[in-house]
Design a protein around this motif. Structure first.
Motif, PDB file in Angstrom:
ATOM      1  N   MET A 145       2.077  -4.930  14.288  1.00  8.21           N
ATOM      2  CA  MET A 145       2.491  -3.539  14.023  1.00  8.21           C
ATOM      3  C   MET A 145       1.332  -2.782  13.386  1.00  8.21           C
ATOM      4  SD  MET A 145       5.544  -2.169  11.539  1.00  8.21           S
ATOM      5  CE  MET A 145       5.734  -0.421  11.236  1.00  8.21           C
ATOM      6  N   ILE A 162      -0.558   0.035  11.098  1.00 10.49           N
ATOM      7  CA  ILE A 162      -0.278   0.721   9.836  1.00 10.49           C
ATOM      8  C   ILE A 162      -0.597   2.202  10.028  1.00 10.49           C
ATOM      9  CG2 ILE A 162      -0.794   0.840   7.388  1.00 10.49           C
ATOM     10  CD1 ILE A 162       0.559  -1.742   8.264  1.00 10.49           C
ATOM     11  N   HIS A 189      -1.574  -7.197   7.078  1.00 11.45           N
ATOM     12  CA  HIS A 189      -0.511  -6.916   6.107  1.00 11.45           C
ATOM     13  C   HIS A 189       0.876  -7.174   6.724  1.00 11.45           C
ATOM     14  CE1 HIS A 189       1.876  -5.058   3.025  1.00 11.45           C
ATOM     15  NE2 HIS A 189       2.227  -4.030   3.805  1.00 11.45           N
ATOM     16  N   TRP A 190       1.107  -6.652   7.940  1.00 13.08           N
ATOM     17  CA  TRP A 190       2.427  -6.847   8.549  1.00 13.08           C
ATOM     18  C   TRP A 190       2.686  -8.322   8.816  1.00 13.08           C
ATOM     19  CZ3 TRP A 190       4.536  -8.822  13.011  1.00 13.08           C
ATOM     20  CH2 TRP A 190       5.888  -8.499  13.237  1.00 13.08           C
ATOM     21  N   GLN A 191       1.629  -9.066   9.247  1.00 13.81           N
ATOM     22  CA  GLN A 191       1.798 -10.497   9.509  1.00 13.81           C
ATOM     23  C   GLN A 191       2.185 -11.245   8.236  1.00 13.81           C
ATOM     24  OE1 GLN A 191      -0.587  -8.599  10.608  1.00 13.81           O
ATOM     25  NE2 GLN A 191      -0.685  -8.845  12.851  1.00 13.81           N
ATOM     26  N   LEU A 244       3.864  -9.962   5.704  1.00 13.78           N
ATOM     27  CA  LEU A 244       5.259  -9.625   5.431  1.00 13.78           C
ATOM     28  C   LEU A 244       6.198 -10.413   6.340  1.00 13.78           C
ATOM     29  CD1 LEU A 244       5.088  -5.727   5.021  1.00 13.78           C
ATOM     30  CD2 LEU A 244       5.119  -7.471   3.232  1.00 13.78           C
ATOM     31  N   ALA A 245       5.828 -10.502   7.610  1.00 12.43           N
ATOM     32  CA  ALA A 245       6.679 -11.254   8.551  1.00 12.43           C
ATOM     33  C   ALA A 245       6.724 -12.727   8.181  1.00 12.43           C
ATOM     34  CB  ALA A 245       6.144 -11.069   9.973  1.00 12.43           C
ATOM     35  N   ALA A 300       5.229  -0.634   6.406  1.00 11.83           N
ATOM     36  CA  ALA A 300       5.113  -1.826   7.239  1.00 11.83           C
ATOM     37  C   ALA A 300       6.295  -2.774   7.050  1.00 11.83           C
ATOM     38  CB  ALA A 300       3.808  -2.545   6.934  1.00 11.83           C
ATOM     39  N   GLY A 301       6.991  -2.672   5.926  1.00  9.47           N
ATOM     40  CA  GLY A 301       8.101  -3.599   5.675  1.00  9.47           C
ATOM     41  C   GLY A 301       9.468  -3.007   5.904  1.00  9.47           C
ATOM     42  N   GLU A 302       9.537  -1.799   6.497  1.00  9.03           N
ATOM     43  CA  GLU A 302      10.828  -1.139   6.639  1.00  9.03           C
ATOM     44  C   GLU A 302      11.804  -1.932   7.508  1.00  9.03           C
ATOM     45  OE1 GLU A 302      10.044   2.755   8.103  1.00  9.03           O
ATOM     46  OE2 GLU A 302       9.669   3.595   6.097  1.00  9.03           O
ATOM     47  N   ASP A 303      11.315  -2.589   8.559  1.00  9.28           N
ATOM     48  CA  ASP A 303      12.206  -3.301   9.494  1.00  9.28           C
ATOM     49  C   ASP A 303      12.296  -4.788   9.208  1.00  9.28           C
ATOM     50  OD1 ASP A 303      12.591  -0.877  10.814  1.00  9.28           O
ATOM     51  OD2 ASP A 303      10.823  -1.198  12.092  1.00  9.28           O
ATOM     52  N   LEU A 304      11.689  -5.227   8.101  1.00 11.03           N
ATOM     53  CA  LEU A 304      11.705  -6.658   7.777  1.00 11.03           C
ATOM     54  C   LEU A 304      12.581  -6.895   6.560  1.00 11.03           C
ATOM     55  CD1 LEU A 304       7.901  -7.429   8.227  1.00 11.03           C
ATOM     56  CD2 LEU A 304       9.755  -8.050   9.794  1.00 11.03           C
TER      57      LEU A 304
END
Length: 376
Positions: free
Chosen positions: A1, A3, A14-16, A18-19, A60-64
Motif C-alpha cells: 500500500m 503512503i 511501514h504498511w508491511q 503493520l500487516a 496506513a493502518g486504517e484498514d488493518l
C-alpha cells in the motif's frame, strides 16, 4: 500500500510492518524504530510538516485491525527523529549566528555581505550598535581583571572588551532570546540583530530606525538587575561601520565608568571629547599632576574636594545647586572651593581657570588618579 502525500522513500515498509503485526502480534524491533527515526529526521530536513508525516503513518493502518500498539511506537519514533533534526537545525543556526556576529564585530570580511543577507542585514546601509552590560557575573569578571581602573586608554578599549568573562549561567543568553523576539515582533526580522558577545548584549539596527535603540533599552531596563548600563555607538556605514559603532558603544561604557557618570544610557556622540583628551596621555597626566596634586595634602582627603568640583561643574557654577547634589550646606561648598583655590591656585569662578580645573578633574577620573601608591 502506498503512503499518501509523502515522497516515495519515506515510510518504506511501514504498511508491511503493520500487516505483520496484525498477523503475528510482533512489535517493531530496534532496527525498524531506527528507520522510523531516520524518516522523521529526513522529513524535517525537507521541510515537510510533522502533521502530514503522522497522518500518513496513521492512514496506513486504517484498514488493518489491532495495529494501535505498533502505530504508537512508530509515531513516537517518527516524532523523535523529526524533533531531533529540528533541534540540530536550531543549534546549527545559532552556531552560524554566533560565528557571523563574531566575524562582523571583529571586521573579518570573508563573505560578510552574503552572510548578512541571511540574517536580514544590508551592510551597504548605516547601522547603529547598542550594547548592554549589567549582569552580576559580568561585573565580577571586570572587577577580577581590574578593568574599572585600568581601561582608560581608548586604544585599549576594544581589546579589553574581548577580555570580559562570558556569562557562565546563561542568563544573558536567555535575556537575548526574549529581547530579540520582542524586537523582531515590533520591527521585523530583517531590521535587527541581537546577539551576545564578550559578556555584552549587542543590538545592531539600521540608523533609519532610531526607535530600535529605545526599545532595546526598554527591554534591558525591564530584564536586567540594578546596575545595568547601555552604550550607544554612532551611525556608520558598511561592515567596517558596524565594527566602529560597536567599539564606540563599548568605549562609551568604559568612559562612563571612569567618569563615574550616573546616567544609565551613554552615547558615544556625547563623549567625543574624552578620547581626544586621552590621545596625548602624557600631557593629560602632566596636567592632572600639576593642577591637582596639592589636593592630596588637604585635611580630610582629596576626594571631597574633587566631588565638590564635579558638582560645581555639573551645576554650571551654581553653589546652591551643587550643595543639593552633595547633600551639604552652601556654606560647606563655599569653604571647600576656597580651600581648592588656596591649595591649587585655580578658581572655578575664573573662566580660563575653570576650564583648566574641569579638564584636570575629568582627566583624573579617566586615569584613575591618584594611584594608591601616591596617597599619603
Amino acid at each position: 500500500m502506498a503512503i499518501p502525500e509523502l515522497p516515495a522513500d519515506l515510510l518504506k515498509g511501514h504498511w508491511q510492518r503493520l500487516a505483520g503485526h496484525a498477523a503475528t502480534g510482533r512489535l517493531p524491533d530496534r532496527e525498524a524504530l531506527d528507520a522510523y527515526r531516520a524518516d522523521g529526521a529526513r522529513a524535517a530536513e525537507r521541510g515537510l510538516s510533522l502533521r502530514a508525516l503522522v497522518d500518513a503513518a496513521l492512514a496506513a493502518g486504517e484498514d488493518l485491525p489491532g495495529v494501535l500498539p505498533v502505530l504508537r511506537k512508530a509515531v513516537s519514533a517518527l516524532m523523535e527523529g523529526y524533533e531531533a533534526a529540528q533541534l540540530a537545525a536550531i543549534r546549527s543556526e545559532e552556531s552560524a549566528r554566533r560565528e557571523f556576529v563574531d566575524d562582523l564585530l571583529q571586521g573579518r570580511a570573508e563573505r560578510l555581505a552574503e552572510r548578512a543577507e541571511h540574517f536580514g542585514l544590508r551592510l551597504a546601509e548605516s547601522y547603529v550598535v547598542t550594547v548592554a552590560r549589567g549582569l552580576r557575573d559580568d561585573r565580577q569578571a571586570r572587577a577580577d581583571r581590574g578593568l574599572d581602573r585600568e581601561a582608560r586608554d581608548p586604544g585599549q578599549v576594544g581589546r579589553e572588551a574581548g577580555q570580559v568573562g562570558r556569562d557562565p549561567g546563561g542568563r544573558i543568553e536567555r535575556d537575548r532570546d526574549r529581547i530579540e523576539r520582542d524586537l523582531i515582533t515590533r520591527f521585523g526580522s530583517h531590521n535587527v540583530l541581537v546577539a551576545v558577545r564578550d559578556g555584552l548584549l549587542v543590538c545592531v539596527a539600521p540608523a533609519t530606525l532610531p526607535a530600535a535603540v529605545g526599545e532595546f533599552t526598554h527591554h534591558v531596563r525591564a530584564r536586567f538587575p540594578p546596575g545595568w548600563r547601555v552604550g550607544v555607538g554612532r551611525a556608520h556605514r558598511g561592515p567596517g561601520g558596524v565594527v566602529a559603532s560597536y567599539r564606540e558603544a563599548a568605549q562609551a561604557l568604559e568612559l562612563a565608568d571612569g567618569l563615574r557618570l550616573k546616567i544609565d544610557v551613554v552615547k558615544a556622540a556625547d563623549l567625543l571629547v574624552f578620547p581626544v583628551l586621552l590621545r596625548d596621555r602624557s600631557a593629560i597626566e602632566d596636567l592632572v599632576h600639576s593642577v591637582l596634586s596639592p589636593l592630596l595634602e588637604a585635611r580630610g582627603g582629596h576626594e571631597p574636594l574633587l566631588e565638590t568640583l564635579e558638582a560645581i561643574f555639573a551645576s554650571h557654577g551654581n553653589q546652591t545647586a551643587a550643595a543639593r547634589r552633595l547633600g551639604v550646606s552652601p556654606r560647606a561648598v563655599t569653604y571647600r572651593l576656597e580651600r581648592i583655590r588656596r591649595l591649587t591656585g585655580f578658581s572655578p569662578d575664573d573662566p580660563t581657570q575653570r576650564f583648566t580645573l574641569e579638564t584636570a578633574v575629568l582627566g583624573a577620573r579617566l586615569l584613575g588618579w591618584p594611584p594608591t601608591a601616591d596617597l599619603p
